[in-house]
Design an enzyme around this catalytic site. Sequence first.
Site, PDB file in Angstrom:
ATOM      1  N   LYS A   1       5.912   7.206  -1.369  1.00 45.81           N
ATOM      2  CA  LYS A   1       4.937   6.591  -0.472  1.00 45.81           C
ATOM      3  C   LYS A   1       4.967   5.085  -0.699  1.00 45.81           C
ATOM      4  O   LYS A   1       5.275   4.613  -1.797  1.00 45.81           O
ATOM      5  CB  LYS A   1       3.526   7.116  -0.752  1.00 45.81           C
ATOM      6  CG  LYS A   1       2.603   7.091   0.461  1.00 45.81           C
ATOM      7  CD  LYS A   1       2.918   8.222   1.425  1.00 45.81           C
ATOM      8  CE  LYS A   1       1.947   8.240   2.606  1.00 45.81           C
ATOM      9  NZ  LYS A   1       2.203   9.381   3.505  1.00 45.81           N
TER      10      LYS A   1
ATOM     11  N   ASP B   1       2.649   5.675   8.693  1.00 42.97           N
ATOM     12  CA  ASP B   1       1.402   6.224   8.163  1.00 42.97           C
ATOM     13  C   ASP B   1       0.292   5.399   8.810  1.00 42.97           C
ATOM     14  O   ASP B   1       0.511   4.763   9.849  1.00 42.97           O
ATOM     15  CB  ASP B   1       1.377   6.137   6.627  1.00 42.97           C
ATOM     16  CG  ASP B   1       0.299   7.026   6.009  1.00 42.97           C
ATOM     17  OD1 ASP B   1      -0.784   6.493   5.703  1.00 42.97           O
ATOM     18  OD2 ASP B   1       0.531   8.228   5.847  1.00 42.97           O
TER      19      ASP B   1
END
Length: 449
Positions: free
Chosen positions: A128, A168
């Site tokens: 991430k 995201d």
Amino acid sequence: MSSSEQLEEFMNGLIRRNPGEPEFHQAVHEVAQHILPFIQANPKYEKAQILQRLTEPDRIVSFRVCWEDDEGSVRTQRGYRVQHSNAIGPYKGGIRFHDNVTQSILKFLAFEQTFKNSLTGLPMGGGKGGSDFNPKGKSDREIMRFCQSFMTELCRHIGPFTDVPAGDIGVGGREISYMFGQYKRIRNEFTGVLTGKGLAFGGSEIRVEATGYGVVYFMEDMLAQKGEKLEGKVCAVSGSGNVAQYAVEKLLALGAKVITMSDSSGAIHDPDGITTEKLAFIKHLKEVKRGRISEYCDEYPNARYLDGKRPWGVPCDLAFPCATQNEISGEDATLLVQNGCKGVSEGANMPSTKEAIDTFQKARIMFAPSKAANAGGVAVSGLEMTQNSMRLSWSREELNQRLRAIMGDIHRKCVQYGKSDDGHVDYLKGANIAGFVKVADAMLAYGVI
């Protein structure tokens, strides 16, 4: 030592090594409560210290991002990439641009991503990244300059066989396009290094819809496990971004009635139901006008606006939290259960607090954790990687079939590891163990590295 004592000792050590990272602590606790007893029953994992190794990312890259705003002022942000585990494939996970981005949040997301990607059955590790840059209120040119500066550093650490980021919160098709263009410009290569790209340059059909669709598919499978259907069920949905919009779209297609949506300012409750026409209004409101959800009530006066509130006090059969982490508190969960809610399918990442999860599990309602329920997005990202590698494109129909099959397989794995003797399925336990086993077995095979 009892399981609770073992968990407490494990968490105390983790918190000591990772101070000031509450989101990461929460994510690890959610997994460790089920994995530690499983490891006790399977000593090969304990001897190799697999869980201890999995709570330490492979690496965390932190870097400065300098860019120039439209007034000519130089701005400085911080960028990150947390490469958590590549035991079963290249690091894979989104990039988040938001002013609340911290190392703790990205570590929790990368940790969750490892288990989520494992559940899909596709060869993807977990990672991430992101920055404390907030794209809200910025011009297109400012966002372009920031994305190009961000990728100028990030490109050193990613690649189609190393780390494949995606979008995201705060990172949609526009931001992915700017970053992909900069990567191509610097590296002089056209590879599938990012997913969520435009269809004109290697993107995949239904990528935008996939997370929302998958959340609903998982709920459909949970209901089928009990001999029930989605048709006619009253549903509360939070959020009004992509995940929420397409969850609502799929719920309507399957005959459910959706009565709520929300944004950071508040929620709307439409007792008549949000129809396809009303959903189109919300999509235009959010994607074109960049307006607030409260404007829905101006257009549809039978609806009421819940200023500053979340939708969890509205009675419903099923709940779909699709906004952000920790949006359902213990009190919210108690209200949902008291009002007759029979199931929760998480569209956002870790949207339920520990107290909320405890409440759901004590009430023995269907609870689908995000690592299982919202895996549809990364599943189609994995399919985009496959299409890029094979230099082909699949149709919407074929991709939707593949997505539906993947979500069904995730549900099957959760039932396999989470079903008790009385027939009740603990989907949190099932998802945690099923996601762990594949990664753990790969780590065992590699030896101590």
